[in-house]
Design an enzyme around this catalytic site. Structure first.
Site, PDB file in Angstrom:
ATOM      1  N   CYS A 152      50.107  31.905  22.548  1.00  0.00           N
ATOM      2  CA  CYS A 152      50.070  30.917  21.459  1.00  0.00           C
ATOM      3  C   CYS A 152      49.827  29.488  21.940  1.00  0.00           C
ATOM      4  O   CYS A 152      49.001  28.769  21.360  1.00  0.00           O
ATOM      5  CB  CYS A 152      51.375  31.005  20.676  1.00  0.00           C
ATOM      6  SG  CYS A 152      52.813  31.389  21.697  1.00  0.00           S
ATOM      7  N   HIS A 246      53.593  25.161  17.537  1.00  0.00           N
ATOM      8  CA  HIS A 246      53.863  24.650  18.887  1.00  0.00           C
ATOM      9  C   HIS A 246      53.171  23.291  19.053  1.00  0.00           C
ATOM     10  O   HIS A 246      51.965  23.167  18.811  1.00  0.00           O
ATOM     11  CB  HIS A 246      53.308  25.608  19.947  1.00  0.00           C
ATOM     12  CG  HIS A 246      54.036  26.921  20.041  1.00  0.00           C
ATOM     13  ND1 HIS A 246      55.225  27.188  19.404  1.00  0.00           N
ATOM     14  CD2 HIS A 246      53.722  28.052  20.741  1.00  0.00           C
ATOM     15  CE1 HIS A 246      55.617  28.429  19.698  1.00  0.00           C
ATOM     16  NE2 HIS A 246      54.725  28.974  20.493  1.00  0.00           N
ATOM     17  N   ASN A 331      51.745  28.950  15.823  1.00  0.00           N
ATOM     18  CA  ASN A 331      51.827  29.940  16.915  1.00  0.00           C
ATOM     19  C   ASN A 331      51.651  31.379  16.475  1.00  0.00           C
ATOM     20  O   ASN A 331      51.100  32.186  17.240  1.00  0.00           O
ATOM     21  CB  ASN A 331      53.147  29.791  17.671  1.00  0.00           C
ATOM     22  CG  ASN A 331      54.360  29.819  16.777  1.00  0.00           C
ATOM     23  OD1 ASN A 331      54.525  28.972  15.913  1.00  0.00           O
ATOM     24  ND2 ASN A 331      55.219  30.801  16.973  1.00  0.00           N
TER      25      ASN A 331
HETATM   26  P1  NAP Z   1      58.740  41.271  18.256  1.00  0.00           P
HETATM   27  O1  NAP Z   1      59.095  40.567  16.992  1.00  0.00           O
HETATM   28  O2  NAP Z   1      59.806  41.576  19.237  1.00  0.00           O
HETATM   29  O3  NAP Z   1      57.991  42.663  17.840  1.00  0.00           O
HETATM   30  C1  NAP Z   1      57.682  43.633  18.806  1.00  0.00           C
HETATM   31  C2  NAP Z   1      56.979  44.830  18.161  1.00  0.00           C
HETATM   32  O4  NAP Z   1      56.723  45.812  19.185  1.00  0.00           O
HETATM   33  C3  NAP Z   1      57.789  45.536  17.067  1.00  0.00           C
HETATM   34  O5  NAP Z   1      56.934  45.941  16.023  1.00  0.00           O
HETATM   35  C4  NAP Z   1      58.324  46.775  17.798  1.00  0.00           C
HETATM   36  O6  NAP Z   1      58.583  47.879  16.937  1.00  0.00           O
HETATM   37  C5  NAP Z   1      57.111  47.082  18.679  1.00  0.00           C
HETATM   38  N1  NAP Z   1      57.455  48.022  19.755  1.00  0.00           N
HETATM   39  C6  NAP Z   1      58.486  47.946  20.630  1.00  0.00           C
HETATM   40  N2  NAP Z   1      58.479  49.038  21.432  1.00  0.00           N
HETATM   41  C7  NAP Z   1      57.431  49.811  21.045  1.00  0.00           C
HETATM   42  C8  NAP Z   1      56.902  51.066  21.471  1.00  0.00           C
HETATM   43  N3  NAP Z   1      57.473  51.752  22.495  1.00  0.00           N
HETATM   44  N4  NAP Z   1      55.817  51.557  20.852  1.00  0.00           N
HETATM   45  C9  NAP Z   1      55.217  50.881  19.834  1.00  0.00           C
HETATM   46  N5  NAP Z   1      55.690  49.678  19.376  1.00  0.00           N
HETATM   47  C10 NAP Z   1      56.782  49.164  19.977  1.00  0.00           C
HETATM   48  O7  NAP Z   1      57.628  40.464  19.080  1.00  0.00           O
HETATM   49  P2  NAP Z   1      56.511  39.408  18.539  1.00  0.00           P
HETATM   50  O8  NAP Z   1      56.993  38.020  18.649  1.00  0.00           O
HETATM   51  O9  NAP Z   1      56.010  39.901  17.243  1.00  0.00           O
HETATM   52  O10 NAP Z   1      55.398  39.549  19.665  1.00  0.00           O
HETATM   53  C11 NAP Z   1      54.524  40.674  19.706  1.00  0.00           C
HETATM   54  C12 NAP Z   1      53.532  40.470  20.841  1.00  0.00           C
HETATM   55  O11 NAP Z   1      52.743  39.311  20.577  1.00  0.00           O
HETATM   56  C13 NAP Z   1      54.219  40.236  22.190  1.00  0.00           C
HETATM   57  O12 NAP Z   1      53.474  40.872  23.190  1.00  0.00           O
HETATM   58  C14 NAP Z   1      54.186  38.709  22.314  1.00  0.00           C
HETATM   59  O13 NAP Z   1      54.236  38.285  23.647  1.00  0.00           O
HETATM   60  C15 NAP Z   1      52.863  38.375  21.644  1.00  0.00           C
HETATM   61  N6  NAP Z   1      52.747  37.036  21.067  1.00  0.00           N
HETATM   62  C16 NAP Z   1      53.720  36.511  20.272  1.00  0.00           C
HETATM   63  C17 NAP Z   1      53.542  35.239  19.705  1.00  0.00           C
HETATM   64  C18 NAP Z   1      54.560  34.602  18.801  1.00  0.00           C
HETATM   65  O14 NAP Z   1      54.371  33.429  18.442  1.00  0.00           O
HETATM   66  N7  NAP Z   1      55.632  35.294  18.399  1.00  0.00           N
HETATM   67  C19 NAP Z   1      52.373  34.525  19.944  1.00  0.00           C
HETATM   68  C20 NAP Z   1      51.396  35.097  20.755  1.00  0.00           C
HETATM   69  C21 NAP Z   1      51.589  36.349  21.296  1.00  0.00           C
HETATM   70  P3  NAP Z   1      60.095  48.203  16.400  1.00  0.00           P
HETATM   71  O15 NAP Z   1      60.370  47.225  15.281  1.00  0.00           O
HETATM   72  O16 NAP Z   1      59.961  49.608  15.918  1.00  0.00           O
HETATM   73  O17 NAP Z   1      61.028  48.047  17.558  1.00  0.00           O
END
Ligand code: NAP
Length: 354
Positions: A152, A246, A331
């Site tokens: 992000c 951000h 972000n």
């Molecule tokens: P999050 O809220 O923790 O969500 C994680 C997701 O991954 C949930 O849907 C979870 O499903 C799933 N997951 C976990 N274990 C899994 C498995 N074994 N198989 C399939 N799905 C699984 O994280 P987030 O903030 O949305 O971030 C998601 C990704 O985007 C990360 O890699 C992060 O680094 C990236 N990212 C985030 C942002 C941001 O601003 N938040 C910005 C850029 C990039 P369950 O609900 O079933 O556990």
């Protein structure tokens, strides 16, 4: 090229913070129809409405609430185009298994971003990096592919620096003030972050430097890889108690020694391939120069261009590096889900999905 029929798409990590933003971005999208949802075994088999702790400020689309969430494994009914918002602890091998099974995966996770044969794309900045898909398929033997977008804070920095490439970017110092939604859900404990600022986000400073230089880098003459940009980037990353958006404070040394007015003009004039192609979610102006001594601000400017534009303000002289400014990007929209959706639109428009 506008598809005649909406293209069905899948979404891995659909229940998380970024996954929910994908659901919002894809609701009513003119080219894509969300047809398949995947998450962890915790969610698989449950309806999306039951499995998801919905934290968006709009209601969950009714047609998705009853859709059954699937496990994160390739399935016969999963569409060819799949977005990934999976946690980085699991995303690497799962995304590979989808590419091996013929899916084109558009990933937000960090696992594959720095792979030598993996495009790391911000469509306005480096659309030509999609050429790496050919090498990836040849070397890995995948009928599908993995295409990534940067993290992000990197997307905001890359969009703010790209208009200045012609002025010779030499050195960059960037300090971030990153919102809590960047830590996913449930993210940080309230007691840690409320009324506080945390001067550490694991791995973020290294990612901000290396990913920015890859995005600003050039495709090698033989088209086999990317030569990273030669600038030096030093990052300080801080978590603060804002919700979305951000904010980055940037000082940059430019070989051409432009005035602040020349930098403002370069930023305001910047357009890229998505604007040329008129892609559905491309902001008319990817970088919006904001006036006022106290802008941009997360609360007031994060939704510029429906969350897809980066706002830059306070462009002024820096006594050390020459120019400094503040830049702000949403972000989870421009920095995550919206970035992937724009990458997908570019793939379709350039005929790279087939
Ligand atoms: P999050 O809220 O923790 O969500 C994680 C997701 O991954 C949930 O849907 C979870 O499903 C799933 N997951 C976990 N274990 C899994 C498995 N074994 N198989 C399939 N799905 C699984 O994280 P987030 O903030 O949305 O971030 C998601 C990704 O985007 C990360 O890699 C992060 O680094 C990236 N990212 C985030 C942002 C941001 O601003 N938040 C910005 C850029 C990039 P369950 O609900 O079933 O556990």
């Amino acid at each position: 090229m506008n598809p005649a029929e909406p293209i069905p798409v899948g979404l891995l990590g659909a229940t998380g913070m970024v996954g929910q933003q994908f659901v919002r971005q894809l609701a009513g999208h003119p080219w894509f129809r969300l047809a398949w949802l995947g998450a962890s075994d915790r969610s698989a088999g449950r309806s999306y409405g039951e499995a998801t702790h919905w934290v968006q400020d709009r209601r969950m689309p009714a047609e998705l609430a009853g859709m059954v969430v699937r496990a994160g494994a390739p399935a016969a009914d999963c569409p060819r185009l799949v977005f990934s918002a999976m946690h980085a602890s699991v995303a690497g091998p799962i995304e590979e298994s989808f590419a091996r099974a013929g899916h084109v995966v558009l990933s937000n996770a960090r696992n594959h971003r720095m792979g030598a044969d993996v495009p790391l794309v911000v469509p306005e900045v480096n659309p030509e990096h999609l050429g790496l898909i050919a090498r990836q398929r040849r070397e890995r033997g995948w009928p599908g592919a993995i295409v990534t977008n940067p993290n992000c804070s990197t997307i905001t920095l890359a969009l703010a620096l790209a208009p200045l490439r012609g002025l010779g970017i030499r050195r960059v110092i960037v300090s971030t003030l990153q919102a809590v939604s960047g830590a996913g859900y449930p993210g940080l404990a309230a007691v840690d972050v409320l009324g506080n600022a945390i001067p550490f986000i694991g791995g973020e400073e290294e990612r901000l430097a290396t990913e920015t230089l890859k995005v600003l880098g050039e495709v090698r003459v033989d088209e086999e890889g990317i030569d990273p940009h030669g600038a030096v980037v030093s990052a300080h990353c801080n978590r603060v108690a804002t919700v979305d958006g951000h904010l980055l404070c940037v000082s940059v040394e430019l070989a051409a020694r432009p005035t602040p007015a020349e930098v403002r003009a370069a930023l305001a004039e910047f357009r890229g391939r998505p604007q040329e192609l008129g892609l559905p979610t491309a902001p008319a102006r990817p970088v919006q120069v904001v006036e006022g001594p106290d802008r941009p601000q997360p609360r007031r400017d994060a939704m510029a261009g429906l969350g897809m534009a980066v706002s830059v303000g306070r462009v002024r002289e820096c006594p050390i590096l020459g120019i400094k400014f503040a830049a702000l990007g949403h972000n989870t929209i421009r920095g995550a889900a919206g970035a992937s959706v724009l990458n997908a639109e570019l793939l379709v428009a350039e005929g790279l999905l087939s």
